[in-house]
Write an enzyme that holds these catalytic residues in place. Structure first.
Site, short mmCIF file in Angstrom:
data_model
loop_
_atom_site.label_atom_id
_atom_site.label_comp_id
_atom_site.label_asym_id
_atom_site.label_seq_id
_atom_site.Cartn_x
_atom_site.Cartn_y
_atom_site.Cartn_z
N ILE A 140 0.83 -1.20 0.00
CA ILE A 140 0.00 0.00 0.00
C ILE A 140 0.86 1.25 0.00
O ILE A 140 0.57 2.22 -0.70
CB ILE A 140 -0.96 -0.02 1.21
CG1 ILE A 140 -1.93 -1.20 1.10
CG2 ILE A 140 -1.74 1.30 1.29
CD1 ILE A 140 -2.84 -1.37 2.30
N ASP A 199 15.40 2.07 7.66
CA ASP A 199 14.77 1.05 8.50
C ASP A 199 14.09 1.78 9.64
O ASP A 199 14.76 2.43 10.45
CB ASP A 199 15.83 0.07 9.01
CG ASP A 199 15.25 -1.02 9.89
OD1 ASP A 199 14.07 -0.93 10.29
OD2 ASP A 199 16.00 -1.97 10.20
N TYR A 209 -1.20 -8.83 15.89
CA TYR A 209 -1.78 -7.99 14.84
C TYR A 209 -2.85 -7.07 15.43
O TYR A 209 -2.87 -5.86 15.16
CB TYR A 209 -2.38 -8.92 13.79
CG TYR A 209 -2.94 -8.26 12.55
CD1 TYR A 209 -2.29 -7.21 11.93
CD2 TYR A 209 -4.10 -8.76 11.96
CE1 TYR A 209 -2.80 -6.65 10.77
CE2 TYR A 209 -4.61 -8.22 10.81
CZ TYR A 209 -3.96 -7.16 10.21
OH TYR A 209 -4.46 -6.61 9.06
N LYS A 227 -2.62 -2.80 15.76
CA LYS A 227 -3.57 -1.90 15.12
C LYS A 227 -4.39 -1.13 16.15
O LYS A 227 -4.71 0.06 15.95
CB LYS A 227 -4.48 -2.68 14.17
CG LYS A 227 -3.75 -3.29 12.98
CD LYS A 227 -2.93 -2.26 12.21
CE LYS A 227 -2.28 -2.84 10.97
NZ LYS A 227 -1.40 -1.88 10.27
N THR A 281 -2.30 -5.82 -3.47
CA THR A 281 -0.85 -5.72 -3.32
C THR A 281 -0.20 -6.95 -3.94
O THR A 281 -0.87 -7.92 -4.33
CB THR A 281 -0.47 -5.65 -1.83
OG1 THR A 281 -0.89 -6.87 -1.19
CG2 THR A 281 -1.13 -4.46 -1.14
#
Length: 263
Positions: free
Chosen positions: A21, A58, A160, A164, A195
């Protein structure tokens, strides 16, 4: 009236723009007229427009991030838009023959916490610190953090969800502190995005999918929206914003917004 998507005269930084993205957002903002800086560990090899300024970085390395912002300051003297897309954790889903993504938290590899929380969440915090130091004196700006529905429900991986949810909380509190300075902060929720990873999987129904550029169009629409500051601190679903502000994906379609149940 259709949304104004012109980014001419603006300076934007898109982190994590080597692929996915972030790559699509960086390319689209450049196409729409912005001066775009793009960071990533492998950004030198990214297939981006020639006008995009690539900065190898990075986002787990604070010194590298500081150097990237020094370069932006030296070359442009300001920053109008930050899109934080740097992220890790999708790589190496299969380790030693085992698909570890859906494993319970006590069996999760610790590198995944580093990739999602240190690079994703902490990286977003550090990049936002640097961005705010440029935006606050200017009295305007837009910071968009890529987030997702896993902040609100379990989607197969505890880390995850934590990453978020933390991102969304960062947005809410950053928005509170930046509001007096004219800087808006949002959580940007894409749908199913075409993607490289999604396309290579070959298992997804792409009939309601979005291009990687669609997020860039959402950022442009937000930047030009008269009520940008009123949206600060909120979750912005890309497909919902497209229908509200009347802009389409690059193929002319307006994908249907996902619901929490569908995500």
């Amino acid at each position: 009236m259709a949304a104004d998507l012109s980014m001419t005269g603006t300076v934007a930084l898109v982190t994590g723009a080597s692929r996915g993205i972030g790559h699509g957002v960086a390319a689209e903002l450049c196409r729409l007229g912005a001066t775009v800086f793009a960071t990533g560990r492998t950004i030198d090899g990214a297939d981006l427009p020639d006008d995009v300024v690539r900065i190898r970085c990075d986002h787990a390395d604070d010194d590298a991030v500081a150097a990237a912002f020094r370069r932006i300051t030296e070359q442009s003297g300001r920053l109008d838009v930050l899109v934080h897309s740097a992220w890790g954790g999708y790589e190496r889903m299969v380790e030693n023959g085992a698909f570890t993504w859906p494993a319970p938290f006590w069996e999760q590899p610790l590198w995944r916490w580093h990739a999602m929380v240190d690079v994703g969440v902490r990286g977003g915090f550090v990049a936002s610190q640097h961005a705010a130091r440029l935006m606050v004196p200017a009295g305007r700006g837009l910071i968009a953090h890529l987030s997702y529905w896993s902040a609100r429900k379990h989607m197969g991986n505890l880390i995850y969800g934590v990453a978020k949810a933390a991102t969304d909380k960062l947005v809410v509190d950053m928005a509170t502190e930046l509001k007096p300075h004219g800087v808006a902060v949002v959580s940007l929720y894409p749908g199913l995005v075409r993607t490289e990873t999604v396309l290579s999987a070959g298992v997804f129904d792409l009939s309601n999918s979005e291009s990687p550029a669609f997020g860039g169009r959402a950022v442009a629409a937000l930047w030009n929206a008269a009520d940008r500051m009123e949206r600060s601190g909120q979750v912005v679903v890309v497909a919902s914003l497209a229908r509200e502000l009347k802009f389409a994906d690059e193929d002319g379609k307006r994908p249907r917004p996902l619901t929490l149940d569908e995500a």
